[in-house]
Design an enzyme around this catalytic site. Structure first.
Site, mmCIF file in Angstrom:
data_model
loop_
_atom_site.group_PDB
_atom_site.id
_atom_site.type_symbol
_atom_site.label_atom_id
_atom_site.label_comp_id
_atom_site.label_asym_id
_atom_site.label_seq_id
_atom_site.Cartn_x
_atom_site.Cartn_y
_atom_site.Cartn_z
ATOM 1 N N LYS A 16 0.853 -1.128 0.071
ATOM 2 C CA LYS A 16 -0.111 0.024 0.038
ATOM 3 C C LYS A 16 0.963 1.223 -0.004
ATOM 4 O O LYS A 16 0.669 2.270 -0.711
ATOM 5 C CB LYS A 16 -0.833 -0.042 1.345
ATOM 6 C CG LYS A 16 -1.727 -1.275 1.411
ATOM 7 C CD LYS A 16 -2.649 -1.174 2.611
ATOM 8 C CE LYS A 16 -2.007 -1.281 3.964
ATOM 9 N NZ LYS A 16 -1.331 -2.536 4.202
ATOM 10 N N ARG A 38 -9.497 -0.030 8.594
ATOM 11 C CA ARG A 38 -8.885 -1.373 9.284
ATOM 12 C C ARG A 38 -9.637 -2.104 10.077
ATOM 13 O O ARG A 38 -9.509 -3.169 10.581
ATOM 14 C CB ARG A 38 -7.490 -0.862 10.001
ATOM 15 C CG ARG A 38 -6.294 -0.956 8.934
ATOM 16 C CD ARG A 38 -5.350 -0.667 10.120
ATOM 17 N NE ARG A 38 -3.983 -1.465 9.767
ATOM 18 C CZ ARG A 38 -3.026 -0.958 9.197
ATOM 19 N NH1 ARG A 38 -2.920 0.405 8.627
ATOM 20 N NH2 ARG A 38 -1.896 -1.746 8.947
ATOM 21 N N ARG A 98 12.671 -5.963 5.043
ATOM 22 C CA ARG A 98 12.512 -4.386 4.890
ATOM 23 C C ARG A 98 13.367 -3.389 5.843
ATOM 24 O O ARG A 98 13.323 -3.988 6.816
ATOM 25 C CB ARG A 98 11.252 -4.225 4.759
ATOM 26 C CG ARG A 98 10.515 -2.580 4.991
ATOM 27 C CD ARG A 98 9.169 -2.308 4.808
ATOM 28 N NE ARG A 98 8.458 -2.710 6.102
ATOM 29 C CZ ARG A 98 7.222 -2.494 6.077
ATOM 30 N NH1 ARG A 98 6.524 -1.732 5.117
ATOM 31 N NH2 ARG A 98 6.533 -2.735 7.122
ATOM 32 N N ARG A 102 12.006 -1.517 11.210
ATOM 33 C CA ARG A 102 10.735 -1.186 12.145
ATOM 34 C C ARG A 102 10.501 -2.102 13.232
ATOM 35 O O ARG A 102 10.353 -3.268 12.801
ATOM 36 C CB ARG A 102 9.269 -1.073 11.293
ATOM 37 C CG ARG A 102 9.254 0.461 10.731
ATOM 38 C CD ARG A 102 8.122 0.270 9.703
ATOM 39 N NE ARG A 102 6.863 -0.325 9.826
ATOM 40 C CZ ARG A 102 5.894 -0.262 9.168
ATOM 41 N NH1 ARG A 102 5.979 0.421 7.900
ATOM 42 N NH2 ARG A 102 4.690 -0.872 9.597
ATOM 43 N N ARG A 116 0.358 -9.059 13.422
ATOM 44 C CA ARG A 116 -0.338 -7.896 12.379
ATOM 45 C C ARG A 116 -1.006 -9.023 11.466
ATOM 46 O O ARG A 116 -2.131 -8.548 10.998
ATOM 47 C CB ARG A 116 0.852 -7.524 11.699
ATOM 48 C CG ARG A 116 1.255 -6.294 12.311
ATOM 49 C CD ARG A 116 2.585 -5.670 11.738
ATOM 50 N NE ARG A 116 2.755 -4.931 10.798
ATOM 51 C CZ ARG A 116 3.745 -4.648 9.979
ATOM 52 N NH1 ARG A 116 4.872 -5.057 10.328
ATOM 53 N NH2 ARG A 116 3.581 -3.838 9.092
#
Ligand code: AP5
Length: 211
Positions: A13, A88, A127, A156, A167
């Site tokens: 996204k 969400r 990432r 992160r 998540r």
């Protein structure tokens, strides 16, 4: 034009949002970015959100709807907006619809980036993101320099394995039902395959939206 960018964490996204925004000439609003900036600035909202975010849980709906409400009234969103990371939960979908109704507007489409969990885990565990400009990088170690602005790359906290698992669970339990809410309330839900080269996914999205 108001489009909700929707998908699992890591579906792309945040990668697609600025590319689509450029094509569609509308700004983006990313709740994750707003929250990370608040955490960095040490504001009350940031302090409230940090623990939820670090473990991969959702921040309370009241906080999210507060952010969206503050932002959407601003003139720069008059041409439309790409909402990245919101909606969400079903209460967020309902709250956003009511908020937009008071502005005489509505969500025009929910664009779903479709991807399996194996690819998600591969992406998120590989990432790093730039501390300064937030650009994500794949396969680059923390501490190296951002290709875009020279800032420092960091991992992160919510890209640690336990948080990724949380998540994905939270997505199935709380976020996936949002699609049924939109379908039941006459919303337009458009699904695109989110695996492949980034520019191809942008093209698929524009075609699927009919733009
Ligand atoms: P947020 O920042 O929105 O995180 P997320 O949805 O988990 O999204 P990500 O940024 O992880 O993934 P993405 O889909 O944007 O993928 P990306 O483009 O980065 O939210 C963070 C937290 O804030 C939440 O967990 C929650 O606590 C809180 N929060 C935010 N909004 C909330 C809300 N509405 N309600 C409650 N809480 C909220 O891509 C991922 C990686 O894949 C990158 O490295 C990228 O380079 C790579 N990649 C992208 N596309 C491709 C491709 N085509 N091929 C290969 N690699 C690719």
């Amino acid at each position: 034009m108001i489009i909700v960018l929707f998908g699992k964490p890591g579906a792309g996204k945040g990668t697609q949002a600025p590319l689509l925004a450029k094509e569609l000439k509308v700004p983006t609003l990313a709740t994750g970015d707003v929250l990370r900036a608040a955490v960095k600035a040490g504001t009350r909202r940031g302090l409230e959100a940090k623990a939820f975010m670090d473990r991969g849980d959702l921040v309370p709906d009241s906080v999210i709807l507060g952010i969206v409400g503050e932002e959407l009234g601003q003139p720069r969103y008059a041409p439309g907006v790409l909402l990245d990371g919101v909606v969400r939960t079903v209460p967020q979908a309902d709250g956003l619809a009511k908020m937009l109704e008071t502005l005489g507007r509505r969500v025009d489409a929910v664009l779903v980036f479709d991807i399996d969990n194996e690819e998600i885990v591969r992406r998120l565990s590989g990432r790093t993101v730039c501390e300064k400009c937030q650009t994500p990088h794949m396969g680059r170690e923390p501490g190296t320099a951002c290709e875009k602005c020279g800032g420092r790359l960091v991992r992160r906290k919510d890209d640690e394995p336990d948080a990724i698992r949380t998540r994905l669970r939270v997505y199935e339990e709380q976020t996936a039902p949002v699609l049924d809410w939109y379908r039941a309330n006459g919303g337009r839900v458009v699904v695109v395959n989110a695996v492949g080269p980034v520019d191809e996914i942008t093209a698929r999205a524009l075609e699927a939206l009919g733009l």
